[in-house]
Scaffold this motif. Structure first.
Motif, PDB file in Angstrom:
ATOM      1  N   ALA A  65      45.029  38.448  43.546  1.00  0.00           N
ATOM      2  CA  ALA A  65      44.346  38.016  42.310  1.00  0.00           C
ATOM      3  C   ALA A  65      42.912  37.605  42.609  1.00  0.00           C
ATOM      4  O   ALA A  65      41.974  38.011  41.913  1.00  0.00           O
ATOM      5  CB  ALA A  65      45.111  36.866  41.661  1.00  0.00           C
ATOM      6  N   GLY A  66      42.719  36.814  43.657  1.00  0.00           N
ATOM      7  CA  GLY A  66      41.370  36.389  44.027  1.00  0.00           C
ATOM      8  C   GLY A  66      40.505  37.541  44.497  1.00  0.00           C
ATOM      9  O   GLY A  66      39.314  37.619  44.174  1.00  0.00           O
ATOM     10  N   ARG A 115      39.498  39.693  41.524  1.00  0.00           N
ATOM     11  CA  ARG A 115      38.465  38.965  40.777  1.00  0.00           C
ATOM     12  C   ARG A 115      37.106  39.100  41.463  1.00  0.00           C
ATOM     13  O   ARG A 115      36.088  39.371  40.834  1.00  0.00           O
ATOM     14  CB  ARG A 115      38.880  37.502  40.629  1.00  0.00           C
ATOM     15  CG  ARG A 115      38.033  36.691  39.711  1.00  0.00           C
ATOM     16  CD  ARG A 115      38.594  35.286  39.422  1.00  0.00           C
ATOM     17  NE  ARG A 115      39.355  34.654  40.495  1.00  0.00           N
ATOM     18  CZ  ARG A 115      40.688  34.565  40.541  1.00  0.00           C
ATOM     19  NH1 ARG A 115      41.429  35.068  39.576  1.00  0.00           N
ATOM     20  NH2 ARG A 115      41.290  33.967  41.554  1.00  0.00           N
ATOM     21  N   ALA A 169      35.837  42.694  41.103  1.00  0.00           N
ATOM     22  CA  ALA A 169      35.427  42.920  39.716  1.00  0.00           C
ATOM     23  C   ALA A 169      34.059  42.308  39.444  1.00  0.00           C
ATOM     24  O   ALA A 169      33.212  42.931  38.788  1.00  0.00           O
ATOM     25  CB  ALA A 169      36.473  42.353  38.755  1.00  0.00           C
ATOM     26  N   GLU A 170      33.814  41.113  39.949  1.00  0.00           N
ATOM     27  CA  GLU A 170      32.506  40.474  39.765  1.00  0.00           C
ATOM     28  C   GLU A 170      31.403  41.297  40.409  1.00  0.00           C
ATOM     29  O   GLU A 170      30.347  41.501  39.825  1.00  0.00           O
ATOM     30  CB  GLU A 170      32.519  39.057  40.338  1.00  0.00           C
ATOM     31  CG  GLU A 170      33.302  38.074  39.505  1.00  0.00           C
ATOM     32  CD  GLU A 170      33.420  36.700  40.148  1.00  0.00           C
ATOM     33  OE1 GLU A 170      32.755  36.435  41.180  1.00  0.00           O
ATOM     34  OE2 GLU A 170      34.206  35.890  39.622  1.00  0.00           O
ATOM     35  N   PRO A 175      36.993  40.334  33.466  1.00  0.00           N
ATOM     36  CA  PRO A 175      38.402  40.069  33.816  1.00  0.00           C
ATOM     37  C   PRO A 175      39.406  40.857  32.982  1.00  0.00           C
ATOM     38  O   PRO A 175      40.434  41.279  33.498  1.00  0.00           O
ATOM     39  CB  PRO A 175      38.554  38.565  33.567  1.00  0.00           C
ATOM     40  CG  PRO A 175      37.172  38.016  33.679  1.00  0.00           C
ATOM     41  CD  PRO A 175      36.250  39.104  33.205  1.00  0.00           C
ATOM     42  N   GLU A 176      39.098  41.089  31.702  1.00  0.00           N
ATOM     43  CA  GLU A 176      40.051  41.824  30.869  1.00  0.00           C
ATOM     44  C   GLU A 176      40.131  43.304  31.236  1.00  0.00           C
ATOM     45  O   GLU A 176      41.021  44.017  30.765  1.00  0.00           O
ATOM     46  CB  GLU A 176      39.732  41.657  29.375  1.00  0.00           C
ATOM     47  CG  GLU A 176      38.374  42.143  28.966  1.00  0.00           C
ATOM     48  CD  GLU A 176      37.267  41.090  29.072  1.00  0.00           C
ATOM     49  OE1 GLU A 176      36.167  41.379  28.592  1.00  0.00           O
ATOM     50  OE2 GLU A 176      37.478  40.005  29.663  1.00  0.00           O
ATOM     51  N   THR A 219      40.760  44.279  34.304  1.00  0.00           N
ATOM     52  CA  THR A 219      41.438  44.314  35.595  1.00  0.00           C
ATOM     53  C   THR A 219      42.939  44.076  35.420  1.00  0.00           C
ATOM     54  O   THR A 219      43.364  43.410  34.492  1.00  0.00           O
ATOM     55  CB  THR A 219      40.888  43.244  36.559  1.00  0.00           C
ATOM     56  OG1 THR A 219      41.234  41.945  36.071  1.00  0.00           O
ATOM     57  CG2 THR A 219      39.387  43.354  36.721  1.00  0.00           C
ATOM     58  N   LEU A 269      40.908  48.521  38.089  1.00  0.00           N
ATOM     59  CA  LEU A 269      39.708  48.037  37.405  1.00  0.00           C
ATOM     60  C   LEU A 269      39.172  49.176  36.553  1.00  0.00           C
ATOM     61  O   LEU A 269      38.950  50.281  37.066  1.00  0.00           O
ATOM     62  CB  LEU A 269      38.619  47.617  38.399  1.00  0.00           C
ATOM     63  CG  LEU A 269      38.826  46.288  39.135  1.00  0.00           C
ATOM     64  CD1 LEU A 269      39.811  46.438  40.267  1.00  0.00           C
ATOM     65  CD2 LEU A 269      37.513  45.782  39.655  1.00  0.00           C
ATOM     66  N   TYR A 280      40.977  34.957  49.871  1.00  0.00           N
ATOM     67  CA  TYR A 280      40.561  35.118  48.477  1.00  0.00           C
ATOM     68  C   TYR A 280      41.423  34.279  47.530  1.00  0.00           C
ATOM     69  O   TYR A 280      41.133  34.206  46.338  1.00  0.00           O
ATOM     70  CB  TYR A 280      40.628  36.587  48.050  1.00  0.00           C
ATOM     71  CG  TYR A 280      39.611  37.441  48.776  1.00  0.00           C
ATOM     72  CD1 TYR A 280      38.301  37.479  48.349  1.00  0.00           C
ATOM     73  CD2 TYR A 280      39.971  38.159  49.909  1.00  0.00           C
ATOM     74  CE1 TYR A 280      37.353  38.252  49.017  1.00  0.00           C
ATOM     75  CE2 TYR A 280      39.038  38.937  50.584  1.00  0.00           C
ATOM     76  CZ  TYR A 280      37.737  38.970  50.134  1.00  0.00           C
ATOM     77  OH  TYR A 280      36.809  39.724  50.798  1.00  0.00           O
TER      78      TYR A 280
END
Length: 130
Positions: A12-13, A16, A19-20, A26-27, A29, A41, A128
């Protein structure tokens, strides 16, 4: 905490963080820790087919064309190297593919026939975890 829970927190980390770096909200992923470990993603819209960035605990990262749910995605490019590369490396890979750079559609080494080593993945992704 068992390996699956540690793996889910770390993944999850990591998702995230990637994705950043890539610029995916976030939506856009998803990830799953089940029989296999995967992440998805949705890449930003652009002319042409919809693309996605996918990760698996056996292959690592690939850019693929989104297809119908009943069809497997078509891989455009695969990121060779470590299974869990730093998020900035993944972002550079995505930028290169979106800019039309050449990509290898398959990993240079075949996926191992052994099941994922969840304990090793959990250790790799542990940094992460929140």
């Amino acid at each position: 905490m068992d390996d699956a829970a540690l793996l889910a927190l770390g993944l999850a980390g990591y998702v995230r963080a990637v994705a950043e770096e890539v610029g995916v909200p976030p939506e856009g992923t998803e990830f799953e820790v089940a029989d296999t470990t995967t992440a998805y993603l949705a890449l930003p819209e652009r002319p042409g087919p919809d693309l996605m960035l996918v990760w698996s605990g056996g292959h690592g990262w690939s850019v693929a064309v989104e297809t119908r749910p009943s069809e497997p995605p078509v891989t455009v490019a695969h990121l060779d190297g470590p299974l869990v590369p730093p998020p900035e490396v993944v972002a550079r890979f995505v930028a290169d593919v979106l800019a039309g750079g050449p990509g290898r559609p398959e990993p240079s080494a075949p996926e191992p026939s052994a099941p994922e080593d969840r304990r090793a993945l959990a250790r790799e992704l542990g940094g992460y975890a929140p």
